[in-house]
Scaffold this motif. Sequence first.
Motif, mmCIF file in Angstrom:
data_model
loop_
_atom_site.group_PDB
_atom_site.id
_atom_site.type_symbol
_atom_site.label_atom_id
_atom_site.label_comp_id
_atom_site.label_asym_id
_atom_site.label_seq_id
_atom_site.Cartn_x
_atom_site.Cartn_y
_atom_site.Cartn_z
ATOM 1 N N GLY A 186 0.829 -1.206 0.000
ATOM 2 C CA GLY A 186 0.000 0.000 0.000
ATOM 3 C C GLY A 186 0.862 1.255 0.000
ATOM 4 N N ARG A 187 1.941 1.234 0.803
ATOM 5 C CA ARG A 187 2.833 2.402 0.898
ATOM 6 C C ARG A 187 3.596 2.621 -0.411
ATOM 7 N NH1 ARG A 187 4.994 2.319 7.221
ATOM 8 N NH2 ARG A 187 2.950 1.869 8.090
ATOM 9 N N ALA A 188 4.030 1.519 -1.021
ATOM 10 C CA ALA A 188 4.746 1.639 -2.299
ATOM 11 C C ALA A 188 3.791 2.137 -3.384
ATOM 12 C CB ALA A 188 5.362 0.299 -2.692
ATOM 13 N N LEU A 189 2.573 1.591 -3.407
ATOM 14 C CA LEU A 189 1.587 2.003 -4.416
ATOM 15 C C LEU A 189 1.219 3.470 -4.262
ATOM 16 C CD1 LEU A 189 -0.983 -0.861 -5.034
ATOM 17 C CD2 LEU A 189 0.073 0.586 -6.758
ATOM 18 N N GLU A 190 1.167 3.933 -3.003
ATOM 19 C CA GLU A 190 0.883 5.351 -2.732
ATOM 20 C C GLU A 190 1.872 6.241 -3.495
ATOM 21 O OE1 GLU A 190 -1.359 8.282 -0.951
ATOM 22 O OE2 GLU A 190 -1.711 6.153 -0.563
ATOM 23 N N LEU A 191 3.146 5.803 -3.501
ATOM 24 C CA LEU A 191 4.192 6.572 -4.190
ATOM 25 C C LEU A 191 4.051 6.491 -5.714
ATOM 26 C CD1 LEU A 191 7.231 5.500 -1.958
ATOM 27 C CD2 LEU A 191 5.994 7.663 -1.870
ATOM 28 N N LEU A 192 3.410 5.406 -6.182
ATOM 29 C CA LEU A 192 3.224 5.237 -7.636
ATOM 30 C C LEU A 192 1.963 5.925 -8.154
ATOM 31 C CD1 LEU A 192 3.885 1.684 -9.136
ATOM 32 C CD2 LEU A 192 5.244 3.760 -9.388
ATOM 33 N N LEU A 193 1.033 6.239 -7.241
ATOM 34 C CA LEU A 193 -0.285 6.736 -7.681
ATOM 35 C C LEU A 193 -0.229 7.931 -8.629
ATOM 36 C CD1 LEU A 193 -2.554 6.290 -4.510
ATOM 37 C CD2 LEU A 193 -2.518 4.908 -6.587
ATOM 38 N N PRO A 194 0.628 8.946 -8.373
ATOM 39 C CA PRO A 194 0.665 10.068 -9.305
ATOM 40 C C PRO A 194 1.011 9.636 -10.739
ATOM 41 C CG PRO A 194 1.907 10.588 -7.303
ATOM 42 C CD PRO A 194 1.543 9.134 -7.232
ATOM 43 N N HIS A 195 1.923 8.660 -10.851
ATOM 44 C CA HIS A 195 2.334 8.160 -12.170
ATOM 45 C C HIS A 195 1.204 7.346 -12.812
ATOM 46 C CE1 HIS A 195 6.429 9.410 -11.155
ATOM 47 N NE2 HIS A 195 6.225 8.850 -9.981
ATOM 48 N N LEU A 196 0.484 6.571 -11.995
ATOM 49 C CA LEU A 196 -0.627 5.769 -12.519
ATOM 50 C C LEU A 196 -1.793 6.681 -12.925
ATOM 51 C CD1 LEU A 196 -0.488 2.798 -9.993
ATOM 52 C CD2 LEU A 196 0.269 2.791 -12.366
ATOM 53 N N ARG A 197 -1.999 7.746 -12.143
ATOM 54 C CA ARG A 197 -3.066 8.691 -12.469
ATOM 55 C C ARG A 197 -2.793 9.318 -13.847
ATOM 56 N NH1 ARG A 197 -3.650 10.663 -7.477
ATOM 57 N NH2 ARG A 197 -5.581 9.599 -6.973
ATOM 58 N N ALA A 198 -1.514 9.678 -14.071
ATOM 59 C CA ALA A 198 -1.124 10.276 -15.362
ATOM 60 C C ALA A 198 -1.325 9.268 -16.492
ATOM 61 C CB ALA A 198 0.332 10.722 -15.289
ATOM 62 N N LEU A 199 -1.041 8.001 -16.199
ATOM 63 C CA LEU A 199 -1.184 6.953 -17.206
ATOM 64 C C LEU A 199 -2.639 6.783 -17.611
ATOM 65 C CD1 LEU A 199 0.411 4.695 -18.726
ATOM 66 C CD2 LEU A 199 -0.124 3.178 -16.806
ATOM 67 N N GLY A 200 -3.546 6.904 -16.625
ATOM 68 C CA GLY A 200 -4.973 6.675 -16.893
ATOM 69 C C GLY A 200 -5.661 7.852 -17.566
ATOM 70 N N SER A 201 -5.052 9.039 -17.448
ATOM 71 C CA SER A 201 -5.768 10.210 -17.980
ATOM 72 C C SER A 201 -5.506 10.404 -19.468
ATOM 73 C CB SER A 201 -5.330 11.464 -17.221
ATOM 74 O OG SER A 201 -3.930 11.635 -17.305
#
Length: 201
Positions: A186-201
């Motif tokens: 969960g903590r590692a994914l938290e750090l990835l979320l901004p990059h994943l958000r950009a990927l999805g948009s």
Amino acid sequence: MTRLLLATRNGKKLVEMRRILESAGISGIEVISLNDVPEYPEAPETGATFEENAHAKAIDAVKATGLPAVADDSGLEVDALNGMPGVLSARWAGSHGDDLANLNLVLNQLGDVPDERRGAAFVCSLALVVPGQEDVVVRGVWPGRIIREARGTNGFGYDPIFVPEGETRSSAELESAEKDRISHRGRALELLLPHLRALGS
């Protein structure tokens, strides 16, 4: 809809990742696993660190499928075992993925270790590789301690013998949503979320 390959065959990791993205409100990404793509030869995990293994797995996945990929390598580091099982966590007892044998071996190895010296941490490294973009590798750490007998059924691997810092329940006694928020993944994914958000948009 962007397809994102989670380079694992572990169904529980896939469910966990989908759940975390959904609770973070990230849309536009469909997370699939290795079971959803044609099989390709996976390189053995020979890295000395979780980061090296995760990065190599993600690169392999992108080369084989052309899809953006996330790969994780995670495990348990026990203070009294000099940080082992570490990258060998999934095969500590010899054969890969025998959770019960791995867990029992750690308990046996810590048999004589007093409670105050049973510190441990779950570590998760996640690598995101997107064709044409810079690779991202992050690390989440979840400190705690090893108890003397397994407790709980909600989880996998070493969850039943790991009690997180500030908790009296084992990781396998936590609700899934609680665990998502505070776990190493969960903590590692938290750090990835901004990059994943950009990927999805």
